[in-house]
Design a protein around this motif. Structure first.
Motif, PDB file in Angstrom:
ATOM      1  N   VAL A 201       0.757  -1.270  -0.063  1.00 49.17           N
ATOM      2  CA  VAL A 201      -0.128  -0.087   0.129  1.00 49.17           C
ATOM      3  C   VAL A 201       1.161   1.160   0.120  1.00 49.17           C
ATOM      4  O   VAL A 201       1.609   1.562   0.805  1.00 49.17           O
ATOM      5  CB  VAL A 201      -1.114  -0.033   1.202  1.00 49.17           C
ATOM      6  CG1 VAL A 201      -1.603   1.231   1.182  1.00 49.17           C
ATOM      7  CG2 VAL A 201      -1.892  -1.434   1.223  1.00 49.17           C
ATOM      8  N   ASP A 202       0.952   2.026  -0.876  1.00 52.85           N
ATOM      9  CA  ASP A 202       1.714   3.205  -1.168  1.00 52.85           C
ATOM     10  C   ASP A 202       3.161   2.969  -1.136  1.00 52.85           C
ATOM     11  O   ASP A 202       3.752   3.862  -0.283  1.00 52.85           O
ATOM     12  CB  ASP A 202       1.222   4.363  -0.160  1.00 52.85           C
ATOM     13  CG  ASP A 202      -0.155   5.152  -0.716  1.00 52.85           C
ATOM     14  OD1 ASP A 202      -0.315   5.139  -2.020  1.00 52.85           O
ATOM     15  OD2 ASP A 202      -0.886   5.530   0.061  1.00 52.85           O
ATOM     16  N   GLY A 203       3.655   1.988  -1.677  1.00 52.31           N
ATOM     17  CA  GLY A 203       5.127   1.602  -1.348  1.00 52.31           C
ATOM     18  C   GLY A 203       5.575   0.754  -0.362  1.00 52.31           C
ATOM     19  O   GLY A 203       6.574   0.582  -0.263  1.00 52.31           O
ATOM     20  N   HIS A 204       4.654   0.757   0.688  1.00 53.73           N
ATOM     21  CA  HIS A 204       4.987  -0.080   1.987  1.00 53.73           C
ATOM     22  C   HIS A 204       4.268  -1.378   1.793  1.00 53.73           C
ATOM     23  O   HIS A 204       3.362  -1.679   1.684  1.00 53.73           O
ATOM     24  CB  HIS A 204       4.375   0.630   3.226  1.00 53.73           C
ATOM     25  CG  HIS A 204       4.930   2.075   3.312  1.00 53.73           C
ATOM     26  ND1 HIS A 204       6.045   2.421   3.952  1.00 53.73           N
ATOM     27  CD2 HIS A 204       4.476   3.224   2.881  1.00 53.73           C
ATOM     28  CE1 HIS A 204       6.004   3.673   3.798  1.00 53.73           C
ATOM     29  NE2 HIS A 204       5.291   4.351   3.239  1.00 53.73           N
ATOM     30  N   CYS A 205       5.245  -2.484   2.336  1.00 50.79           N
ATOM     31  CA  CYS A 205       4.792  -3.921   2.397  1.00 50.79           C
ATOM     32  C   CYS A 205       3.993  -3.992   3.417  1.00 50.79           C
ATOM     33  O   CYS A 205       4.725  -3.840   4.696  1.00 50.79           O
ATOM     34  CB  CYS A 205       6.048  -4.908   2.268  1.00 50.79           C
ATOM     35  SG  CYS A 205       5.381  -6.533   2.025  1.00 50.79           S
ATOM     36  N   THR A 206       2.676  -4.148   3.343  1.00 53.98           N
ATOM     37  CA  THR A 206       1.783  -4.344   4.545  1.00 53.98           C
ATOM     38  C   THR A 206       1.381  -5.880   4.952  1.00 53.98           C
ATOM     39  O   THR A 206       0.674  -5.963   6.097  1.00 53.98           O
ATOM     40  CB  THR A 206       0.568  -3.458   4.396  1.00 53.98           C
ATOM     41  OG1 THR A 206      -0.130  -3.853   3.203  1.00 53.98           O
ATOM     42  CG2 THR A 206       1.020  -1.873   4.254  1.00 53.98           C
ATOM     43  N   PRO A 238      -0.845   2.480  -5.774  1.00 54.83           N
ATOM     44  CA  PRO A 238      -1.227   2.769  -4.501  1.00 54.83           C
ATOM     45  C   PRO A 238      -1.598   1.447  -3.757  1.00 54.83           C
ATOM     46  O   PRO A 238      -1.592   1.135  -2.620  1.00 54.83           O
ATOM     47  CB  PRO A 238      -2.577   3.427  -4.607  1.00 54.83           C
ATOM     48  CG  PRO A 238      -3.017   3.252  -6.208  1.00 54.83           C
ATOM     49  CD  PRO A 238      -1.477   3.266  -6.805  1.00 54.83           C
ATOM     50  N   PHE A 239      -1.868   0.366  -4.652  1.00 55.86           N
ATOM     51  CA  PHE A 239      -2.267  -0.937  -3.991  1.00 55.86           C
ATOM     52  C   PHE A 239      -1.839  -2.247  -4.941  1.00 55.86           C
ATOM     53  O   PHE A 239      -2.647  -2.247  -5.852  1.00 55.86           O
ATOM     54  CB  PHE A 239      -3.797  -0.915  -3.437  1.00 55.86           C
ATOM     55  CG  PHE A 239      -4.214  -2.300  -2.925  1.00 55.86           C
ATOM     56  CD1 PHE A 239      -3.409  -2.863  -1.913  1.00 55.86           C
ATOM     57  CD2 PHE A 239      -5.598  -2.719  -3.462  1.00 55.86           C
ATOM     58  CE1 PHE A 239      -3.736  -4.109  -1.455  1.00 55.86           C
ATOM     59  CE2 PHE A 239      -5.946  -3.906  -2.800  1.00 55.86           C
ATOM     60  CZ  PHE A 239      -5.072  -4.727  -1.743  1.00 55.86           C
ATOM     61  N   ILE A 240      -0.825  -2.816  -4.530  1.00 54.26           N
ATOM     62  CA  ILE A 240      -0.440  -3.883  -5.650  1.00 54.26           C
ATOM     63  C   ILE A 240       0.072  -5.172  -4.934  1.00 54.26           C
ATOM     64  O   ILE A 240       0.078  -5.105  -3.564  1.00 54.26           O
ATOM     65  CB  ILE A 240       0.697  -3.341  -6.502  1.00 54.26           C
ATOM     66  CG1 ILE A 240       1.954  -2.958  -5.626  1.00 54.26           C
ATOM     67  CG2 ILE A 240       0.263  -2.410  -7.364  1.00 54.26           C
ATOM     68  CD1 ILE A 240       3.110  -2.691  -6.251  1.00 54.26           C
ATOM     69  N   THR A 241       0.038  -6.003  -5.494  1.00 55.54           N
ATOM     70  CA  THR A 241       0.668  -7.333  -5.197  1.00 55.54           C
ATOM     71  C   THR A 241       1.972  -7.817  -5.712  1.00 55.54           C
ATOM     72  O   THR A 241       2.095  -7.491  -7.066  1.00 55.54           O
ATOM     73  CB  THR A 241      -0.298  -8.540  -5.172  1.00 55.54           C
ATOM     74  OG1 THR A 241      -0.834  -8.927  -6.544  1.00 55.54           O
ATOM     75  CG2 THR A 241      -1.465  -8.570  -4.243  1.00 55.54           C
TER      76      THR A 241
END
Length: 305
Positions: A201-206, A238-241
């Motif tokens: 999410v926004d470049g952060h692995c969540t 913004p939101f990727i896998t």
């Protein structure tokens, strides 16, 4: 924040069974949930009909079945006319969803690739020569046919022009009207683990967990987010896998990148966990620790491949 999910085909006032648990988790987290008609989204001029049940306004995430980039753009436009803005723009969706959009930013993390525009043999032969001799894996901009590995995915030798083209023809026939963009040839690499699916999410692995195809086969815990994180963050999506596997030489490699809205959730990742990653977008970024698997399995169930 709004969560948009497909409606059940037979019971249009209920969420599609595949996404119902996420819809319930979203409501419990205080999100609004609205239903859309996925089948209408895939029809020409069907977007307005698809969003007719959306009666709220604000920022929205979609969690649903895969859409072509042009259908997603029509979806976004129809929602804007209802004062709903998708968190992922049509341009961002295409970049995440189609390999040519994300490849250059992460080229050092993923197998060497070359692609055509269109599906004719002349273009295929050009990229075959561009990649050079050796084995390769064939796909289009969004999908492979890995379940037809020998018939329509794996090419043992790119220099064998006729054999390579037979695989391409089989792939084209199997994909049919779903074929997107053109042929993509990816240098074949030997992998020694199941895939791990990471959510960003926004470049952060969540969130880190198993791949949906192998939900019980959890990879090892040594994926170095510091190494892979910056190229992925540079995509500014913004939101990727991002799916990784351990190559035979011990190096983690990026297998696939996709838009998180249309990426499947493994059955043993709790829907509440995924919804929490989306809520982090509005409460400030959180980052999954390297090697931490955010699933509903107890720690003792984590195992190396």
């Amino acid at each position: 924040m709004i969560l948009l999910v497909p409606a059940d085909v037979l019971r249009p006032h209920r969420a599609d069974e595949h996404f119902a648990a996420e819809a319930d988790a979203a409501r419990a987290a205080g999100m609004q949930v609205a239903l859309v008609d996925h089948d209408a989204l895939t029809r020409p001029d069907g977007a307005e009909h698809a969003v007719r049940a959306v009666r709220t306004s604000g920022m929205a995430y979609y969690r649903g079945w895969m859409l072509r980039a042009e259908d997603y753009a029509a979806f976004a436009a129809a929602l804007r006319r209802r004062d709903v803005t998708l968190r992922t723009s049509p341009e961002q969706y295409r970049r995440a969803h189609e390999l040519p959009g994300w490849y250059s930013s992460v080229a050092e993390l993923t197998p060497q690739s070359a692609w055509t525009v269109g599906d004719d043999r002349a273009a295929f032969d050009r990229v075959r020569h561009q990649l050079g001799p050796g084995p390769a894996v064939l796909r289009d901009y969004t999908k492979s046919m890995k379940h037809y590995w020998h018939e329509a995915a794996f090419i043992p030798e790119l220099d064998d022009a006729d054999s390579a083209w037979r695989v391409a023809v089989a792939f084209r026939e199997l994909r049919g009207t779903d074929l997107t963009g053109g042929f993509v040839l990816r240098r074949f690499e030997h992998f020694a683990s199941a895939e791990v699916r990471t959510w960003w999410v926004d470049g952060h692995c969540t969130l880190i967990g198993p791949h949906p195809d192998t939900p019980e086969d959890l990879p090892g815990t040594d994926l170095d987010l510091a190494t892979v994180g910056q190229p992925i963050a540079n995509l500014r999506l913004p939101f990727i896998t991002a799916d990784f596997a351990l190559r035979a030489d011990g190096v983690w490699r990026l297998i696939e990148l996709g838009d998180g809205q249309v990426s499947d959730r493994p059955k043993n990742v709790a829907p509440e966990t995924l919804i929490t990653t989306l809520c982090s977008d509005f409460s400030g970024p959180t980052t999954a620790s390297p090697g931490t698997y955010e699933t509903n399995l107890p720690p003792t169930d984590l195992k190396s491949p």
